[in-house]
Design an enzyme around this catalytic site. Structure first.
Site, PDB file in Angstrom:
ATOM      1  N   ASN A 115       0.800  -1.217   0.000  1.00 52.38           N
ATOM      2  CA  ASN A 115       0.000   0.000   0.000  1.00 52.38           C
ATOM      3  C   ASN A 115       0.836   1.271   0.000  1.00 52.38           C
ATOM      4  O   ASN A 115       0.402   2.288  -0.512  1.00 52.38           O
ATOM      5  CB  ASN A 115      -0.909  -0.033   1.243  1.00 52.38           C
TER       6      ASN A 115
ATOM      7  N   SER B 194      -4.599   3.613  -8.107  1.00 49.96           N
ATOM      8  CA  SER B 194      -5.329   4.839  -7.777  1.00 49.96           C
ATOM      9  C   SER B 194      -6.301   5.142  -8.898  1.00 49.96           C
ATOM     10  O   SER B 194      -5.996   4.922 -10.073  1.00 49.96           O
ATOM     11  CB  SER B 194      -4.356   6.006  -7.606  1.00 49.96           C
TER      12      SER B 194
ATOM     13  N   TYR C  68       2.272  11.346  -9.848  1.00 51.67           N
ATOM     14  CA  TYR C  68       1.674  10.333  -8.980  1.00 51.67           C
ATOM     15  C   TYR C  68       0.955   9.274  -9.821  1.00 51.67           C
ATOM     16  O   TYR C  68       1.097   8.071  -9.586  1.00 51.67           O
ATOM     17  CB  TYR C  68       0.706  11.001  -8.001  1.00 51.67           C
TER      18      TYR C  68
ATOM     19  N   ALA D  82       3.334   6.818 -11.442  1.00 56.88           N
ATOM     20  CA  ALA D  82       3.817   5.807 -10.500  1.00 56.88           C
ATOM     21  C   ALA D  82       2.748   4.780 -10.194  1.00 56.88           C
ATOM     22  O   ALA D  82       3.014   3.568 -10.197  1.00 56.88           O
ATOM     23  CB  ALA D  82       4.318   6.481  -9.216  1.00 56.88           C
TER      24      ALA D  82
END
Length: 161
Positions: free
Chosen positions: A87, A140, A153, A156
Protein backbone atom coordinates in the site's frame (compact mmCIF):
# COMPACT_ATOMS: atom_id res chain seq x y z
CA UNK A 1 -7.96 -13.91 7.77
CA UNK A 2 -7.87 -15.84 11.02
CA UNK A 3 -4.27 -16.67 11.93
CA UNK A 4 -2.90 -15.38 8.61
CA UNK A 5 0.37 -13.44 8.75
CA UNK A 6 -0.05 -10.32 6.66
CA UNK A 7 2.35 -7.48 5.93
CA UNK A 8 0.70 -4.10 5.28
CA UNK A 9 3.04 -1.38 4.05
CA UNK A 10 2.07 2.20 4.70
CA UNK A 11 -0.16 1.09 7.56
CA UNK A 12 0.35 4.11 9.77
CA UNK A 13 -2.46 6.14 8.20
CA UNK A 14 -5.16 6.26 5.56
CA UNK A 15 -6.15 3.15 3.64
CA UNK A 16 -3.25 1.11 5.04
CA UNK A 17 -4.31 1.88 8.61
CA UNK A 18 -7.90 0.95 7.84
CA UNK A 19 -6.86 -2.33 6.26
CA UNK A 20 -4.56 -3.21 9.16
CA UNK A 21 -7.34 -2.60 11.70
CA UNK A 22 -9.82 -4.59 9.60
CA UNK A 23 -7.42 -7.54 9.30
CA UNK A 24 -6.69 -7.41 13.03
CA UNK A 25 -10.39 -7.55 13.86
CA UNK A 26 -10.67 -10.56 11.56
CA UNK A 27 -7.96 -12.40 13.53
CA UNK A 28 -4.87 -11.80 11.41
CA UNK A 29 -1.33 -11.47 12.70
CA UNK A 30 0.16 -8.31 11.25
CA UNK A 31 3.39 -6.69 10.30
CA UNK A 32 2.71 -3.00 9.78
CA UNK A 33 5.14 -0.50 8.29
CA UNK A 34 5.45 3.23 8.06
CA UNK A 35 8.12 5.89 7.70
CA UNK A 36 7.21 8.07 10.69
CA UNK A 37 7.88 6.53 14.13
CA UNK A 38 5.13 8.50 15.89
CA UNK A 39 2.44 7.35 13.45
CA UNK A 40 3.76 3.81 13.55
CA UNK A 41 3.55 3.88 17.36
CA UNK A 42 -0.09 5.00 17.10
CA UNK A 43 -1.16 2.09 14.87
CA UNK A 44 0.82 -0.29 17.07
CA UNK A 45 -1.07 0.98 20.13
CA UNK A 46 -4.39 0.49 18.33
CA UNK A 47 -3.42 -3.07 17.43
CA UNK A 48 -2.40 -3.67 21.06
CA UNK A 49 -5.86 -2.50 22.16
CA UNK A 50 -7.41 -5.01 19.79
CA UNK A 51 -5.15 -7.76 21.14
CA UNK A 52 -3.73 -8.34 17.68
CA UNK A 53 -0.33 -10.01 17.50
CA UNK A 54 1.87 -7.76 15.41
CA UNK A 55 5.19 -6.17 14.63
CA UNK A 56 5.40 -2.47 13.83
CA UNK A 57 8.54 -1.85 11.80
CA UNK A 58 9.83 1.31 10.15
CA UNK A 59 10.37 0.94 6.42
CA UNK A 60 11.46 3.27 3.66
CA UNK A 61 9.50 1.88 0.73
CA UNK A 62 12.42 2.61 -1.62
CA UNK A 63 14.88 0.53 0.43
CA UNK A 64 15.32 -2.87 -1.23
CA UNK A 65 17.54 -4.20 1.57
CA UNK A 66 14.97 -2.96 4.08
CA UNK A 67 12.24 -4.95 2.32
CA UNK A 68 14.28 -8.15 2.56
CA UNK A 69 15.15 -7.46 6.20
CA UNK A 70 11.45 -6.94 6.96
CA UNK A 71 10.56 -10.27 5.35
CA UNK A 72 13.32 -11.97 7.34
CA UNK A 73 12.07 -10.42 10.60
CA UNK A 74 8.53 -11.54 9.77
CA UNK A 75 9.68 -15.11 9.14
CA UNK A 76 11.80 -15.12 12.29
CA UNK A 77 8.94 -13.84 14.45
CA UNK A 78 5.95 -15.63 12.92
CA UNK A 79 7.36 -18.47 10.79
CA UNK A 80 5.53 -17.60 7.60
CA UNK A 81 4.16 -14.86 5.36
CA UNK A 82 0.66 -15.41 4.03
CA UNK A 83 -0.03 -12.03 2.51
CA UNK A 84 1.39 -8.71 1.45
CA UNK A 85 -0.66 -5.58 0.95
CA UNK A 86 1.73 -3.24 -0.88
CA UNK A 87 0.00 0.00 0.00
CA UNK A 88 2.84 2.46 0.73
CA UNK A 89 3.57 5.18 -1.81
CA UNK A 90 5.20 8.53 -1.23
CA UNK A 91 3.06 11.39 -2.44
CA UNK A 92 4.39 14.66 -3.83
CA UNK A 93 2.52 17.92 -3.59
CA UNK A 94 0.27 18.77 -6.48
CA UNK A 95 2.64 20.15 -9.10
CA UNK A 96 2.00 21.64 -12.53
CA UNK A 97 3.26 19.23 -15.16
CA UNK A 98 5.88 21.63 -16.50
CA UNK A 99 7.42 22.00 -13.02
CA UNK A 100 7.94 18.29 -12.24
CA UNK A 101 11.61 17.56 -11.70
CA UNK A 102 13.64 14.42 -12.22
CA UNK A 103 14.05 14.24 -8.44
CA UNK A 104 10.24 14.29 -8.03
CA UNK A 105 9.86 11.40 -10.47
CA UNK A 106 12.73 9.42 -8.97
CA UNK A 107 11.07 9.61 -5.54
CA UNK A 108 7.69 8.48 -6.88
CA UNK A 109 9.11 5.65 -8.97
CA UNK A 110 11.45 4.49 -6.18
CA UNK A 111 8.62 4.32 -3.62
CA UNK A 112 5.98 3.20 -6.11
CA UNK A 113 6.72 0.56 -8.75
CA UNK A 114 10.25 -0.19 -7.58
CA UNK A 115 9.31 -0.34 -3.90
CA UNK A 116 6.40 -2.67 -4.63
CA UNK A 117 8.68 -4.92 -6.67
CA UNK A 118 11.23 -5.06 -3.82
CA UNK A 119 8.50 -6.11 -1.35
CA UNK A 120 7.13 -8.74 -3.75
CA UNK A 121 10.64 -10.14 -4.24
CA UNK A 122 11.20 -10.16 -0.48
CA UNK A 123 8.05 -12.14 0.40
CA UNK A 124 7.99 -14.41 -2.64
CA UNK A 125 10.41 -17.10 -1.37
CA UNK A 126 8.36 -17.65 1.80
CA UNK A 127 5.15 -17.93 -0.20
CA UNK A 128 6.69 -20.15 -2.86
CA UNK A 129 8.18 -22.49 -0.29
CA UNK A 130 4.80 -22.93 1.44
CA UNK A 131 2.95 -23.19 -1.87
CA UNK A 132 0.55 -20.41 -0.85
CA UNK A 133 0.37 -16.66 -0.52
CA UNK A 134 -1.41 -13.56 -1.72
CA UNK A 135 -0.04 -10.20 -2.87
CA UNK A 136 -2.30 -7.18 -3.25
CA UNK A 137 -1.02 -3.98 -4.86
CA UNK A 138 -2.74 -0.63 -4.66
CA UNK A 139 -3.49 1.54 -7.66
CA UNK A 140 -5.33 4.84 -7.78
CA UNK A 141 -8.40 6.06 -9.58
CA UNK A 142 -6.57 9.34 -10.30
CA UNK A 143 -5.48 7.98 -13.69
CA UNK A 144 -9.04 7.02 -14.56
CA UNK A 145 -10.74 10.26 -13.62
CA UNK A 146 -7.90 12.71 -14.22
CA UNK A 147 -6.75 15.40 -11.85
CA UNK A 148 -4.69 18.47 -12.57
CA UNK A 149 -1.28 18.39 -10.91
CA UNK A 150 -1.26 14.65 -10.23
CA UNK A 151 0.65 13.55 -13.36
CA UNK A 152 3.74 12.17 -11.59
CA UNK A 153 1.67 10.33 -8.98
CA UNK A 154 -0.52 8.83 -11.71
CA UNK A 155 2.54 7.62 -13.61
CA UNK A 156 3.82 5.81 -10.50
CA UNK A 157 0.45 4.28 -9.56
CA UNK A 158 -0.22 3.14 -13.12
CA UNK A 159 3.24 1.57 -13.15
CA UNK A 160 2.10 -0.50 -10.16
CA UNK A 161 -1.20 -1.37 -11.82
Amino acid sequence: MKDRVIIVTGASRGIGRGLALHFAKAGATLVVTGRKPDRLAEISAELDQLGAPHLALPLDQADRDGAFALAEQTMSQFGRIDGLVANAQTFRSVTPLEEVTERDMDLLLDTGPKGVLWMMQAVFPAMRDRGWGRIVTMGSNAALIGASGYGPYVVAKEGIR
